[in-house]
Design a protein around this motif. Structure first.
Motif, PDB file in Angstrom:
ATOM      1  N   ILE A 287       0.827  -1.206   0.000  1.00 43.72           N
ATOM      2  CA  ILE A 287       0.000   0.000   0.000  1.00 43.72           C
ATOM      3  C   ILE A 287       0.863   1.259   0.000  1.00 43.72           C
ATOM      4  N   ASN A 288       1.987   1.203   0.734  1.00 40.23           N
ATOM      5  CA  ASN A 288       2.860   2.371   0.869  1.00 40.23           C
ATOM      6  C   ASN A 288       3.979   2.410  -0.166  1.00 40.23           C
ATOM      7  N   LEU A 289       3.956   1.496  -1.113  1.00 40.27           N
ATOM      8  CA  LEU A 289       5.038   1.416  -2.094  1.00 40.27           C
ATOM      9  C   LEU A 289       5.303   2.731  -2.829  1.00 40.27           C
ATOM     10  N   PRO A 290       4.271   3.533  -3.168  1.00 40.23           N
ATOM     11  CA  PRO A 290       4.549   4.784  -3.873  1.00 40.23           C
ATOM     12  C   PRO A 290       5.393   5.784  -3.076  1.00 40.23           C
ATOM     13  N   THR A 291       5.610   5.541  -1.776  1.00 39.24           N
ATOM     14  CA  THR A 291       6.476   6.438  -0.994  1.00 39.24           C
ATOM     15  C   THR A 291       7.939   6.019  -1.084  1.00 39.24           C
ATOM     16  N   TRP A 292       8.220   4.850  -1.696  1.00 43.86           N
ATOM     17  CA  TRP A 292       9.598   4.371  -1.791  1.00 43.86           C
ATOM     18  C   TRP A 292      10.326   5.112  -2.916  1.00 43.86           C
ATOM     19  N   ASN A 293      11.617   5.199  -2.781  1.00 45.50           N
ATOM     20  CA  ASN A 293      12.440   5.863  -3.782  1.00 45.50           C
ATOM     21  C   ASN A 293      12.462   5.037  -5.077  1.00 45.50           C
ATOM     22  N   SER A 294      12.150   5.686  -6.214  1.00 44.31           N
ATOM     23  CA  SER A 294      12.175   5.040  -7.544  1.00 44.31           C
ATOM     24  C   SER A 294      11.403   3.720  -7.543  1.00 44.31           C
ATOM     25  N   TRP A 295      10.225   3.749  -6.931  1.00 42.07           N
ATOM     26  CA  TRP A 295       9.503   2.492  -6.684  1.00 42.07           C
ATOM     27  C   TRP A 295       9.069   1.782  -7.956  1.00 42.07           C
ATOM     28  N   ARG A 296       8.730   2.524  -8.978  1.00 40.03           N
ATOM     29  CA  ARG A 296       8.297   1.872 -10.224  1.00 40.03           C
ATOM     30  C   ARG A 296       9.436   1.065 -10.866  1.00 40.03           C
ATOM     31  N   ASP A 297      10.666   1.536 -10.677  1.00 39.85           N
ATOM     32  CA  ASP A 297      11.802   0.841 -11.285  1.00 39.85           C
ATOM     33  C   ASP A 297      12.092  -0.499 -10.622  1.00 39.85           C
TER      34      ASP A 297
ATOM     35  N   GLU B  71      -7.881   0.379   0.897  1.00 38.83           N
ATOM     36  CA  GLU B  71      -6.833   1.335   1.248  1.00 38.83           C
ATOM     37  C   GLU B  71      -5.873   1.677   0.121  1.00 38.83           C
ATOM     38  N   MET B  72      -5.804   0.864  -0.904  1.00 40.00           N
ATOM     39  CA  MET B  72      -4.827   1.175  -1.949  1.00 40.00           C
ATOM     40  C   MET B  72      -5.273   2.362  -2.784  1.00 40.00           C
ATOM     41  N   GLY B  73      -4.304   3.186  -3.143  1.00 40.93           N
ATOM     42  CA  GLY B  73      -4.573   4.334  -3.991  1.00 40.93           C
ATOM     43  C   GLY B  73      -4.625   3.940  -5.452  1.00 40.93           C
ATOM     44  N   THR B  74      -4.860   4.924  -6.285  1.00 39.91           N
ATOM     45  CA  THR B  74      -5.003   4.651  -7.720  1.00 39.91           C
ATOM     46  C   THR B  74      -3.714   4.114  -8.339  1.00 39.91           C
ATOM     47  N   GLU B  75      -2.565   4.556  -7.799  1.00 34.94           N
ATOM     48  CA  GLU B  75      -1.292   4.080  -8.360  1.00 34.94           C
ATOM     49  C   GLU B  75      -1.137   2.568  -8.170  1.00 34.94           C
ATOM     50  N   ILE B  76      -1.507   2.062  -6.990  1.00 37.51           N
ATOM     51  CA  ILE B  76      -1.401   0.627  -6.739  1.00 37.51           C
ATOM     52  C   ILE B  76      -2.466  -0.132  -7.526  1.00 37.51           C
ATOM     53  N   GLN B  77      -3.646   0.441  -7.662  1.00 35.51           N
ATOM     54  CA  GLN B  77      -4.677  -0.191  -8.481  1.00 35.51           C
ATOM     55  C   GLN B  77      -4.179  -0.405  -9.908  1.00 35.51           C
TER      56      GLN B  77
ATOM     57  N   HIS C  11       0.570  -5.954 -13.297  1.00 37.57           N
ATOM     58  CA  HIS C  11       1.593  -6.872 -12.793  1.00 37.57           C
ATOM     59  C   HIS C  11       1.065  -8.050 -11.983  1.00 37.57           C
ATOM     60  N   GLN C  12      -0.194  -8.006 -11.502  1.00 39.51           N
ATOM     61  CA  GLN C  12      -0.636  -9.054 -10.589  1.00 39.51           C
ATOM     62  C   GLN C  12      -0.880 -10.375 -11.305  1.00 39.51           C
ATOM     63  N   ILE C  13      -0.474 -11.468 -10.662  1.00 41.37           N
ATOM     64  CA  ILE C  13      -0.735 -12.821 -11.137  1.00 41.37           C
ATOM     65  C   ILE C  13      -1.483 -13.575 -10.038  1.00 41.37           C
TER      66      ILE C  13
ATOM     67  N   SER D  92      11.370 -11.003 -13.154  1.00 41.95           N
ATOM     68  CA  SER D  92      10.951  -9.754 -12.502  1.00 41.95           C
ATOM     69  C   SER D  92       9.614  -9.302 -13.078  1.00 41.95           C
ATOM     70  N   GLY D  93       9.005  -8.303 -12.407  1.00 43.60           N
ATOM     71  CA  GLY D  93       7.835  -7.641 -12.959  1.00 43.60           C
ATOM     72  C   GLY D  93       6.484  -8.179 -12.555  1.00 43.60           C
ATOM     73  N   LEU D  94       6.434  -9.189 -11.672  1.00 52.51           N
ATOM     74  CA  LEU D  94       5.164  -9.795 -11.284  1.00 52.51           C
ATOM     75  C   LEU D  94       4.856  -9.540  -9.810  1.00 52.51           C
ATOM     76  N   ILE D  95       3.558  -9.534  -9.465  1.00 54.14           N
ATOM     77  CA  ILE D  95       3.112  -9.401  -8.077  1.00 54.14           C
ATOM     78  C   ILE D  95       2.147 -10.539  -7.772  1.00 54.14           C
ATOM     79  N   TYR D  96       2.471 -11.301  -6.745  1.00 51.94           N
ATOM     80  CA  TYR D  96       1.562 -12.346  -6.266  1.00 51.94           C
ATOM     81  C   TYR D  96       1.107 -11.975  -4.856  1.00 51.94           C
ATOM     82  N   ILE D  97      -0.203 -11.941  -4.629  1.00 49.70           N
ATOM     83  CA  ILE D  97      -0.760 -11.611  -3.311  1.00 49.70           C
ATOM     84  C   ILE D  97      -1.357 -12.871  -2.708  1.00 49.70           C
TER      85      ILE D  97
END
Length: 229
Positions: free
Chosen positions: A124-134, A154-160, A166-168, A179-184
């Motif tokens: 949820i807080n990933l957009p506050t990390w430095n260069s998070w998209r990279d 709770e997730m913002g539009t960026e995480i949506q 990226h979600q699998i 790289s490049g995938l997200i599993y929840i």
């Protein structure tokens, strides 16, 4: 075509490392069949303020937790190798995950699946990390649910937008792409916090901290050094 290695990376301040960290590590080591798990204490956790236990002590605490984790892996017959890595402690300046991701990609090569293990609160807080998209150029993410965090609410539009791309749903896919995938994963939910444990360790009730919250080797060092009093 399968990648050559699956490397799990569990980073954090680890102030102190607790059973929640170890359960997350065990859970993903088993379901993802990790070849190796790296515990990486942060050197200068730039988002945590200044009241942080010195890095060398946190590294010592993390090594102690790794001993108990190795014992659990042996009991559970999980063959994953465990290492405690000094990469962020030895790097000067703020500990940015993007720098760690680049260094680990160089170390393990282009084919290894590097999987950042974390909780949904961090996602949820990933957009506050430095260069998070990279980060997604270098890493996959395996994310576990946590009590009191409703990702959809709770997730913002960026995480949506991130999850749309990226979600699998099948964790086996992490073996096929470096790289490049997200599993929840919603099957594990641990309600432990280093912040809350530090508060309790400062009170007369510190003796009530149990092995279900902090592993025995870690708790022994905390007691011997008189930490968090």
């Amino acid at each position: 075509m399968s990648t050559t290695q699956k490397i799990g990376i569990l980073g954090g301040t680890f102030d102190p490392p607790h059973i929640g960290h170890l359960k997350l590590a065990s859970h993903f080591a088993e379901i993802l069949q990790l070849d190796e798990l790296l515990l990486i204490p942060s050197g200068e956790p730039w988002q945590k303020g200044s009241d942080i236990t010195p890095a060398e002590i946190r590294f010592q605490l993390t090594e102690a937790a790794a001993k108990d984790l190795a014992r659990a892996f042996l009991y559970l017959k999980i063959p994953t190798r465990i290492g405690v890595d000094r990469i962020e402690i030895e790097r000067t300046g703020p500990s940015y995950s993007i720098d760690t991701a680049k260094s680990l990609r160089e170390r393990f090569g282009p084919k290894a699946s590097l999987i950042w293990l974390t909780g949904v609160d961090s996602l949820i807080n990933l957009p506050t990390w430095n260069s998070w998209r990279d980060l997604f150029k270098y890493m996959n993410f395996a994310v576990t649910s946590r009590p009191h965090y409703d990702l959809n609410a709770e997730m913002g539009t960026e995480i949506q937008e991130l999850l749309k791309v990226h979600q699998i749903m099948d964790p086996a896919a992490l073996e096929m792409q470096p790289s490049g995938l997200i599993y929840i994963d919603e099957s594990l939910s641990v309600d432990l916090s280093s912040t809350e444990l530090r508060k309790r360790l400062k009170t007369p009730a510190r003796g009530q901290i149990e092995s279900e919250e902090i592993s025995s080797h870690t708790l022994q060092i905390i007691t011997n050094l008189g930490l968090y009093q």
